[in-house]
Enzyme design. Structure first.
Site, mmCIF file in Angstrom:
data_model
loop_
_atom_site.group_PDB
_atom_site.id
_atom_site.type_symbol
_atom_site.label_atom_id
_atom_site.label_comp_id
_atom_site.label_asym_id
_atom_site.label_seq_id
_atom_site.Cartn_x
_atom_site.Cartn_y
_atom_site.Cartn_z
ATOM 1 N N GLY A 70 0.875 -1.185 0.069
ATOM 2 C CA GLY A 70 -0.085 0.087 0.064
ATOM 3 C C GLY A 70 0.709 1.346 0.116
ATOM 4 N N ASP A 71 0.277 2.372 -0.357
ATOM 5 C CA ASP A 71 0.924 3.569 -0.309
ATOM 6 C C ASP A 71 1.824 3.844 -1.155
ATOM 7 O OD1 ASP A 71 -0.678 4.409 1.801
ATOM 8 O OD2 ASP A 71 0.616 3.600 3.383
ATOM 9 N N GLU A 72 1.635 3.087 -2.471
ATOM 10 C CA GLU A 72 2.652 3.068 -3.477
ATOM 11 C C GLU A 72 2.895 4.420 -4.247
ATOM 12 O OE1 GLU A 72 0.651 0.951 -2.973
ATOM 13 O OE2 GLU A 72 1.522 -1.061 -2.785
ATOM 14 N N GLY A 88 -2.784 7.165 -6.114
ATOM 15 C CA GLY A 88 -3.452 8.256 -6.150
ATOM 16 C C GLY A 88 -2.775 9.145 -7.111
ATOM 17 N N HIS A 115 -5.426 8.121 -0.301
ATOM 18 C CA HIS A 115 -4.568 8.459 -1.620
ATOM 19 C C HIS A 115 -4.357 9.848 -1.759
ATOM 20 C CE1 HIS A 115 -6.557 4.461 -3.616
ATOM 21 N NE2 HIS A 115 -5.731 4.350 -2.070
ATOM 22 N N THR A 116 -3.156 9.978 -1.905
ATOM 23 C CA THR A 116 -2.893 11.702 -1.788
ATOM 24 C C THR A 116 -2.760 11.983 -3.356
ATOM 25 O OG1 THR A 116 -1.421 11.261 0.025
ATOM 26 C CG2 THR A 116 -1.112 13.431 -1.146
ATOM 27 N N GLN A 156 -5.041 -0.232 -0.952
ATOM 28 C CA GLN A 156 -4.076 -1.026 -0.499
ATOM 29 C C GLN A 156 -2.948 -1.626 -1.622
ATOM 30 O OE1 GLN A 156 -7.950 -1.691 0.490
ATOM 31 N NE2 GLN A 156 -7.223 0.091 1.765
ATOM 32 N N THR A 202 -1.395 8.642 5.326
ATOM 33 C CA THR A 202 -2.320 9.569 4.811
ATOM 34 C C THR A 202 -3.557 9.563 5.717
ATOM 35 O OG1 THR A 202 -1.365 9.335 2.600
ATOM 36 C CG2 THR A 202 -3.465 10.553 2.870
ATOM 37 N N THR A 203 -4.031 8.236 6.215
ATOM 38 C CA THR A 203 -5.259 8.015 7.006
ATOM 39 C C THR A 203 -4.938 8.075 8.323
ATOM 40 O OG1 THR A 203 -5.931 6.541 4.996
ATOM 41 C CG2 THR A 203 -7.042 6.121 7.152
ATOM 42 N N THR A 204 -4.049 7.664 8.975
ATOM 43 C CA THR A 204 -3.845 7.476 10.440
ATOM 44 C C THR A 204 -2.614 8.289 10.942
ATOM 45 O OG1 THR A 204 -2.417 5.434 10.267
ATOM 46 C CG2 THR A 204 -4.760 5.146 10.343
ATOM 47 N N GLY A 246 8.642 12.624 -8.484
ATOM 48 C CA GLY A 246 8.099 13.572 -7.510
ATOM 49 C C GLY A 246 6.361 13.511 -7.420
HETATM 50 P P1 GDP Z 1 -1.570 5.525 -2.160
HETATM 51 O O1 GDP Z 1 -2.104 5.260 -1.199
HETATM 52 O O2 GDP Z 1 -0.920 4.663 -3.209
HETATM 53 O O3 GDP Z 1 -2.129 6.577 -3.022
HETATM 54 O O4 GDP Z 1 -0.144 6.571 -1.905
HETATM 55 P P2 GDP Z 1 -0.152 7.681 -0.853
HETATM 56 O O5 GDP Z 1 -0.687 8.820 -1.079
HETATM 57 O O6 GDP Z 1 -0.830 7.124 0.566
HETATM 58 O O7 GDP Z 1 1.319 7.849 -0.350
HETATM 59 C C1 GDP Z 1 2.318 8.067 -1.584
HETATM 60 C C2 GDP Z 1 2.989 9.365 -1.134
HETATM 61 O O8 GDP Z 1 3.934 9.706 -2.193
HETATM 62 C C3 GDP Z 1 1.896 10.615 -1.517
HETATM 63 O O9 GDP Z 1 2.434 11.777 -0.396
HETATM 64 C C4 GDP Z 1 2.218 11.217 -2.669
HETATM 65 O O10 GDP Z 1 1.957 12.577 -2.846
HETATM 66 C C5 GDP Z 1 3.721 10.981 -2.760
HETATM 67 N N1 GDP Z 1 4.225 10.756 -4.129
HETATM 68 C C6 GDP Z 1 3.894 9.844 -5.216
HETATM 69 N N2 GDP Z 1 4.658 9.832 -6.165
HETATM 70 C C7 GDP Z 1 5.947 10.346 -5.721
HETATM 71 C C8 GDP Z 1 7.127 10.558 -6.369
HETATM 72 O O11 GDP Z 1 7.352 10.063 -7.410
HETATM 73 N N3 GDP Z 1 7.970 11.277 -5.304
HETATM 74 C C9 GDP Z 1 7.800 11.693 -4.226
HETATM 75 N N4 GDP Z 1 8.600 12.480 -3.532
HETATM 76 N N5 GDP Z 1 6.650 11.592 -3.786
HETATM 77 C C10 GDP Z 1 5.650 10.891 -4.384
HETATM 78 P P1 IMO Z 2 -3.660 2.590 0.496
HETATM 79 O O1 IMO Z 2 -4.808 2.444 -0.361
HETATM 80 C C1 IMO Z 2 -1.367 1.023 3.623
HETATM 81 C C2 IMO Z 2 -3.067 -1.691 6.587
HETATM 82 C C3 IMO Z 2 -3.212 -1.241 8.013
HETATM 83 C C4 IMO Z 2 -3.200 -2.686 8.637
HETATM 84 C C5 IMO Z 2 -3.987 -3.667 7.826
HETATM 85 C C6 IMO Z 2 -5.371 -3.886 7.880
HETATM 86 O O2 IMO Z 2 -3.794 4.032 1.028
HETATM 87 O O3 IMO Z 2 -2.558 2.017 0.005
HETATM 88 P P2 IMO Z 2 -7.470 -2.496 7.754
HETATM 89 O O4 IMO Z 2 -8.032 -1.303 8.233
HETATM 90 O O5 IMO Z 2 -7.461 -2.711 6.549
HETATM 91 O O6 IMO Z 2 -8.159 -3.697 8.382
HETATM 92 O O7 IMO Z 2 -5.907 -2.498 8.383
HETATM 93 O O8 IMO Z 2 -3.860 -3.019 6.338
HETATM 94 N N1 IMO Z 2 -3.664 -0.701 5.405
HETATM 95 C C7 IMO Z 2 -2.932 -0.058 4.472
HETATM 96 N N2 IMO Z 2 -1.676 0.126 4.751
HETATM 97 N N3 IMO Z 2 -2.049 1.731 2.902
HETATM 98 C C8 IMO Z 2 -3.318 1.255 2.651
HETATM 99 O O9 IMO Z 2 -4.108 1.723 1.579
HETATM 100 C C9 IMO Z 2 -3.739 0.638 3.731
HETATM 101 N N4 IMO Z 2 -5.208 -0.028 4.098
HETATM 102 C C10 IMO Z 2 -4.940 -0.747 5.291
HETATM 103 O O10 IMO Z 2 -2.213 -0.287 8.212
HETATM 104 O O11 IMO Z 2 -1.748 -3.016 8.693
HETATM 105 MG MG MG Z 3 -2.246 5.623 0.875
#
Ligand code: GDP
Ligand code: IMO
Ligand code: MG
Length: 427
Positions: free
Chosen positions: A12-14, A17, A41-42, A223, A298-300, A414
């Site tokens: 997750g958080d790759e 968004g 999703h940022t 995720q 971003t969420t917690t 970026g």
């Molecule tokens: P998601 O849950 O997969 O949408 O990812 P998140 O938004 O939770 O976390 C990704 C973070 O990386 C966010 O703060 C984005 O603004 C940031 N981001 C995405 N791509 C890049 C990148 O290529 N470089 C940098 N520095 N930040 C990025």
């Molecule tokens: P995005 O879409 C990162 C993780 C939680 C926990 C596990 C179970 O932003 O990538 P849950 O509340 O789903 O029962 O928690 O999954 N988790 C994430 N980690 N990015 C997410 O979403 C996540 N959604 C859930 O931290 O370990």
């Molecule tokens: Mg995320």
């Protein structure tokens, strides 16, 4: 390529968004197909910086229809807040549709999520506390309440009666907390239903039309693959599937219409919550990456665990998702490092293995086998084509492609839309 899924390939958080927001400029429809408001999703674009939890990241493209698919569990209070916030900032949500089949997160789901975590004690999963596990469990147990139910007060009354007595008994007898009042929950959720009524509808028909017209549809994942209940680090997973196959199940688009699957990989690894993470760095390098990258949820708001790119997990992710291309994000975060490691295999009880064990006790014992690559120690955030990247960065990208058994389509340097290198067209 009319229907393309964009998925998290790690924990997750790759950066899903950012990638979806960028691609949505060319899409007719964006559908979120799984998860709930555990996702964060940022998106950073010309309209500002936004944290989306339920609303698809296509909402900033004025001509794009956004759908919250049947595979999503919706917290209506959170959704209304998210819509209000966008509206206040001038973003129209009139093009947002909610599948009448999507499940609704109820107050007892959120309470039980917290109570079950407490019950697990030292083995807590580290959930986001959003009620996700209990809501998807109810979906499977046929105790769920769906978005469409909120629009039919008699049906909703009947459904809630059937479920709430049971939930109250569990909360009182197992966890010793006060029962919830039927009238309070019923009235509150009827109000949510009223507010969301113009958005809740049958959504498979509009998707069928878009697909028949060969329009571009994006399936937005939440995720990441390693949080999948089947293929992830079970039980340290989430409760709905983030996989490519779930893109079809969670939207109603037939699987043979999905033409592309873009796996979003961070150039390194992060994880939030408990569970094994073989390449985790608990030293100052992990701390350095967290601080450079501001790896906080971003969420917690929790600190994300950081580590080197895990090639074993990446290959597994490609295997079960069938990625047609990869988007490598956050390459710029590694700009300053003199040496970068990648995990090419695991050492398990003295033997080198190249697979991702299902047994989490075995996975906990896996020691990563690393290959070291030279860093580039120069800024990449202005790169817009492969040739703009320093040679060492290009070599690093090639290594990630080799380990993941997948060619790169996009490289992100970026958080802004334009900070992206298009290696091969995605759409
Ligand atoms: P998601 O849950 O997969 O949408 O990812 P998140 O938004 O939770 O976390 C990704 C973070 O990386 C966010 O703060 C984005 O603004 C940031 N981001 C995405 N791509 C890049 C990148 O290529 N470089 C940098 N520095 N930040 C990025
Ligand atoms: P995005 O879409 C990162 C993780 C939680 C926990 C596990 C179970 O932003 O990538 P849950 O509340 O789903 O029962 O928690 O999954 N988790 C994430 N980690 N990015 C997410 O979403 C996540 N959604 C859930 O931290 O370990
Ligand atoms: Mg995320």
């Amino acid at each position: 390529m009319p229907v393309v899924a964009v998925l998290g390939a790690q924990w997750g958080d790759e950066g899903k968004g950012k990638i979806v927001d960028m691609l949505a400029e060319k899409a007719s429809v964006v559908v979120r197909f799984s998860g709930g408001d555990n996702a964060g999703h940022t998106v950073i674009n010309h309209r500002g910086k936004f944290a989306l939890h339920l609303i698809p990241s296509g909402i900033f493209s004025p001509l794009t229809t956004c759908i919250i698919g049947n595979g999503v569990a919706i917290n209506p209070a959170g959704l209304i807040e998210e819509m209000d916030h966008l509206n206040q900032r001038g973003i129209d949500t009139g093009r947002l549709f909610i599948s009448d089949r999507a499940h609704i997160i109820m107050p007892y789901h959120i309470l039980l999520d917290g109570l079950e975590e407490k019950w697990r004690g030292g083995k807590a999963i580290g959930t986001t506390g959003k009620g996700i596990g209990p809501a998807f469990a109810d979906k499977s147990s046929r105790l769920g309440i769906r978005a469409g139910d909120l629009l039919d007060r008699e049906l909703f009354r009947e459904r809630l009666h059937a479920v709430l007595d049971y939930k109250n008994a569990i909360m009182a007898k197992v966890h010793g907390i006060e029962p919830l009042s039927f009238d309070d929950v019923y009235n509150q959720y009827c109000r949510y239903g009223e507010r969301l009524a113009s958005h809740i509808c049958e959504t498979t028909g509009m998707l069928e039309t878009a697909v028949r017209r060969d329009e571009t549809v994006l399936l937005e994942g939440a995720q990441g693959m390693l949080l999948d209940p089947d293929f992830g680090t079970y039980p340290y997973t989430t409760s709905s599937s983030p996989l490519a196959a779930a893109g079809s199940l969670g939207s109603g688009i037939p699987i043979n219409r999905v033409r592309g699957v873009l796996g979003v990989f961070k150039a390194y690894c992060t994880r939030v919550g408990g569970g094994p993470m073989p390449t985790e760095l608990t030293d100052e390098t992990g701390e350095l990456i967290r601080e450079i990258a501001q790896e906080y949820g971003t969420t917690t708001g929790r600190a994300r665990r950081c580590g080197w790119f895990d090639g074993v997990a990446a290959r597994f992710s490609t295997r079960v998702n069938g990625f047609s291309g990869m988007a490598i994000t956050r390459l710029d975060i590694l700009d300053k490092l003199p040496v970068i490691k990648v995990c090419t295999g695991y050492s398990l009880d003295g033997e080198t293995i190249d697979y991702f064990p299902a047994n989490i006790a075995a996975l906990q014992r896996c020691q990563p086998v690393y290959e070291e690559l030279p860093g580039w120690q120069t800024s990449t955030c202005h790169a817009r084509c492969l040739e703009d990247l320093p040679t060492a960065a290009r070599r690093y990208v090639s290594k990630l492609e080799e380990l993941s058994c997948c060619r790169s389509s996009l490289i992100s340097v970026g958080s802004a839309r334009e900070q992206t290198i298009e290696v091969r067209p995605v759409l």
